[in-house]
Design an enzyme around this catalytic site. Structure first.
Site, PDB file in Angstrom:
ATOM      1  N   TYR A   1     -45.873  -6.767  10.689  1.00  0.00           N
ATOM      2  CA  TYR A   1     -45.381  -7.214   9.383  1.00  0.00           C
ATOM      3  C   TYR A   1     -43.915  -6.837   9.224  1.00  0.00           C
ATOM      4  CZ  TYR A   1     -44.668  -7.755   4.393  1.00  0.00           C
ATOM      5  OH  TYR A   1     -44.163  -8.124   3.169  1.00  0.00           O
TER       6      TYR A   1
ATOM      7  N   GLY B   1     -45.722 -20.740  -1.267  1.00  0.00           N
ATOM      8  CA  GLY B   1     -46.674 -19.759  -1.789  1.00  0.00           C
ATOM      9  C   GLY B   1     -46.573 -19.596  -3.287  1.00  0.00           C
ATOM     10  N   ALA B   2     -46.444 -20.707  -4.001  1.00  0.00           N
ATOM     11  CA  ALA B   2     -46.170 -20.649  -5.445  1.00  0.00           C
ATOM     12  C   ALA B   2     -47.422 -20.640  -6.310  1.00  0.00           C
ATOM     13  CB  ALA B   2     -45.291 -21.834  -5.848  1.00  0.00           C
ATOM     14  N   ASN B   3     -48.615 -20.562  -5.706  1.00  0.00           N
ATOM     15  CA  ASN B   3     -49.826 -20.619  -6.515  1.00  0.00           C
ATOM     16  C   ASN B   3     -50.285 -19.239  -6.982  1.00  0.00           C
ATOM     17  OD1 ASN B   3     -50.555 -20.572  -3.523  1.00  0.00           O
ATOM     18  ND2 ASN B   3     -52.455 -19.858  -4.459  1.00  0.00           N
ATOM     19  N   SER B   4     -49.651 -18.171  -6.495  1.00  0.00           N
ATOM     20  CA  SER B   4     -50.065 -16.834  -6.916  1.00  0.00           C
ATOM     21  C   SER B   4     -48.906 -15.860  -6.762  1.00  0.00           C
ATOM     22  CB  SER B   4     -51.258 -16.338  -6.082  1.00  0.00           C
ATOM     23  OG  SER B   4     -50.875 -16.177  -4.717  1.00  0.00           O
ATOM     24  N   GLY B   5     -49.070 -14.678  -7.331  1.00  0.00           N
ATOM     25  CA  GLY B   5     -48.125 -13.591  -7.140  1.00  0.00           C
ATOM     26  C   GLY B   5     -46.700 -13.894  -7.537  1.00  0.00           C
TER      27      GLY B   5
END
Length: 307
Positions: free
Chosen positions: A188, A27-31
């Site tokens: 969650y 998940g390294a494309n955002s945040g």
């Protein structure tokens, strides 16, 4: 504004180099993932961005390179690599790991960062409830398939991004797939509790190998993780103001991940839980070794590591 000023600048791990080290970040494309990728690349690491949407990941990589300029890559610098990885698909996880094992001679750090938050009831490609499937099972399989490379690269590290919301979760072995009942907030929290139990059990299993495993909570940060949270239109201006004043920036939220990935202060430290770059206490339910082992055994079957 006064609160932001009093809170001060981001607590970054200053100094040190990751030159010659390879890091995988999901998940390294955002945040938070993107912020961690940027800082570790700045520290001269070879950063592999494991992302579901390749086009968005390529765009993020271009923007990171533009932000860092000539310091980003090149002679003596780091390297940014984009690889497709959909944690909602065990097939995709296996394909990603197969390529990593074929192409990468070493793996120094694995940051299990990607996640999905309070989504409507959905299932992964393999029929798992989406939050449990992505946040826990996808990373469980990913880590297990890369363990050999991590061991061969020791000393190496596994960093698991959890959440303080684990406190509201319970591991219900009778309904892990939420087919009897589904509450998006509870599910969650359960997936984040599973992250911590997984990290503790993995740390136990890896004692003496030179591979350390630690989990963390990043705090509340302004990212797109809350894209499924419905905020009434009239309340959005107030929410935006509150989030600007009190939520962390992605860079601030990523500090503990960066710290656990790179700091010599945690060399050899394993099986712990961190927040704001400091070790924190866990509730007893997150330290239940019997539950952790049972969850491990069931997860192995769910992802196909055991028949």
């Amino acid at each position: 504004a006064a609160w932001r000023w009093l809170r001060g600048a981001p607590r970054a791990w200053a100094g040190g180099s990751m030159r010659g080290k390879t890091v995988i970040i999901t998940g390294a494309n955002s945040g938070l993932g993107r912020a961690a990728a940027t800082e570790l690349l700045r520290m001269r690491a070879r950063v592999i961005m494991g992302c579901r949407d390749r086009a968005r990941a390529e765009r993020a990589a271009r923007e990171i390179r533009a932000e860092l300029g000539e310091r980003a890559e090149g002679e003596g610098g780091g390297e940014l690599v984009v690889r497709e990885l959909d944690l909602a698909s065990l097939r995709s996880v296996r394909a990603f790991c197969h390529r990593v094992l074929q192409e990468e001679p070493r793996l120094d750090v694995l940051i299990n960062n990607a996640g999905i938050f309070q989504c409507p009831y959905m299932k992964t490609e393999d029929g798992f409830e989406m939050q449990f499937g992505v946040n826990h099972l996808g990373h469980f399989l990913l880590t297990n398939l890369l363990l050999g490379l991590l061991k061969n690269s020791a000393p190496s590290r596994v960093v698991v991004v959890s959440s303080k919301l684990y406190k509201y979760g319970e591991i219900n072995f009778e309904d892990l797939n939420s087919e009897i009942s589904y509450n998006k907030s509870f599910c969650y929290s359960r997936s984040k509790l599973a992250n911590i139990l997984f990290a503790r059990e993995l740390a136990r299993r890896l004692e003496g190998t030179g591979v350390t495993v630690n989990s963390l909570h990043p705090g509340i940060a302004r990212t797109n993780l809350g894209r499924y949270v419905n905020i009434p239109l009239l309340a959005k201006p107030l929410f935006n103001l509150v989030s600007w004043a009190f939520f962390k920036t992605p860079l601030e939220g990523a500090q503990t991940s960066i710290y656990l990935a790179s700091s010599p202060d945690v060399e050899g430290v394993s099986g712990k839980y961190f927040g704001d770059c400091e070790e924190e206490e866990l509730l007893p339910k997150a330290m239940d070794d019997l539950v952790a082992r049972k969850l491990w055994d069931i997860s192995e079957v769910m992802v196909g590591l055991l028949k």
